[in-house]
Write an enzyme that holds these catalytic residues in place. Structure first.
Site, PDB file in Angstrom:
ATOM      1  N   PRO A   2       1.079  -1.081   0.116  1.00 56.98           N
ATOM      2  CG  PRO A   2      -0.517  -1.070   1.357  1.00 56.98           C
ATOM      3  CD  PRO A   2       0.699  -2.320   1.176  1.00 56.98           C
ATOM      4  CD  GLU A   3       3.941   2.900  -3.127  1.00 59.18           C
ATOM      5  OE1 GLU A   3       4.347   4.140  -1.959  1.00 59.18           O
ATOM      6  OE2 GLU A   3       4.745   1.731  -3.189  1.00 59.18           O
TER       7      GLU A   3
END
Ligand SMILES: [Zn+2]
Length: 271
Positions: A2-3
């Site tokens: 997840p960014e």
């Protein structure tokens, strides 16, 4: 992994579902995440109300009346809300049961995520205190990048990916933003002009906000569902397109490695 856009999308999806809810109890099924889940979270959170859900870098800050639960999704973590009767899934390690019988579940197959509790300012927590400015804050400006980079020989791409400089600019976003700003990823950070940095700031903000928009947050993604937003199908101009024609000039997109990361750019457009 997840960014920042995925974490922001999670925040937007989760907040309306948990806001104002009162904790009934906490269940820890496996405390061994990257850092162990604090063993006393049950008594700490019990009867507390969720006041807000904020984000700092890739940390979610779930603010309660007497402190903040800091959640990091690690490599594979995600959050979802369901009804208390729903069967637990494999890798659901942590859950918060609310008094209206909704449950917030943290699922993380690789267990690189983390959950901390603090009763002090969460921004001063040891994991957060060294982080650079948020990419959408006024602190992230051309002047700031210009000042911070003078005398630095590091290439501009790893420079903007350094979380002490600015948070949330992952490898894909750095490649895409540098392409839009027409800056070669290999240029020394200390040699980038203030004007070029102004373009880079704008490009970083555009690329990230487009990714957040592409996440298309709906409450349904987080309620009775996977807890993963309908993925981030953003149109990438250079990343992953080695050998394909540049969308601006037609020249083949180049690939190299910079700071051990795959880097894509157009030799003609980016100087
Ligand atoms: Zn080009």
């Amino acid at each position: 992994m997840p960014e920042l856009p995925e974490v922001e999308t999670t925040r937007r999806g989760i907040e309306p579902l948990v806001l104002g809810k009162v904790v009934e109890r906490v269940l820890v099924h496996n405390a061994s995440l990257r850092w162990p889940i604090p063993p006393d979270l049950g008594p700490i959170l019990s009867s507390q109300q969720v006041c807000s859900v904020e984000r700092r870098s890739k940390y979610l800050l779930m603010n309660f009346e007497r402190g903040t639960l800091i959640i990091h999704l690690g490599m594979t973590g995600h959050l979802r809300v369901c009804r208390s009767g729903e069967e637990r899934r494999k890798h659901d390690h942590f859950e918060i049961l609310f008094s209206d019988s909704l449950v917030l579940r943290f699922n993380d197959s690789r267990r690189f995520g983390a959950i901390f509790w603090t009763e002090s300012d969460p921004l001063l927590h040891e994991r957060l205190v060294t982080l650079g400015p948020e990419p959408f804050s006024d602190l992230f400006s051309a002047n700031y990048l210009f000042r911070t980079s003078r005398g630095r020989k590091i290439a501009v791409k790893p420079f903007v990916m350094d979380a002490r400089v600015v948070v949330g600019v992952g490898n894909i976003y750095a490649s895409e933003a540098l392409f839009r700003a027409r800056i070669s990823p290999a240029r020394q950070a200390g040699r980038v002009s203030r004007k070029a940095f102004a373009l880079l700031v704008q490009s970083v903000q555009d690329v990230l906000s487009e990714a957040i928009a592409a996440g298309g947050t709906t409450i349904r993604d987080f309620m009775d569902n996977e807890g993963r937003p309908g993925y981030f199908k953003q149109e990438l101009k250079v990343y992953g397109r080695a050998g394909e024609p540049c969308t601006a000039c037609g020249h083949a997109v180049s690939q190299t490695r910079l700071g051990q990361r795959s880097t894509y750019y157009c030799r003609k457009c980016q100087k």
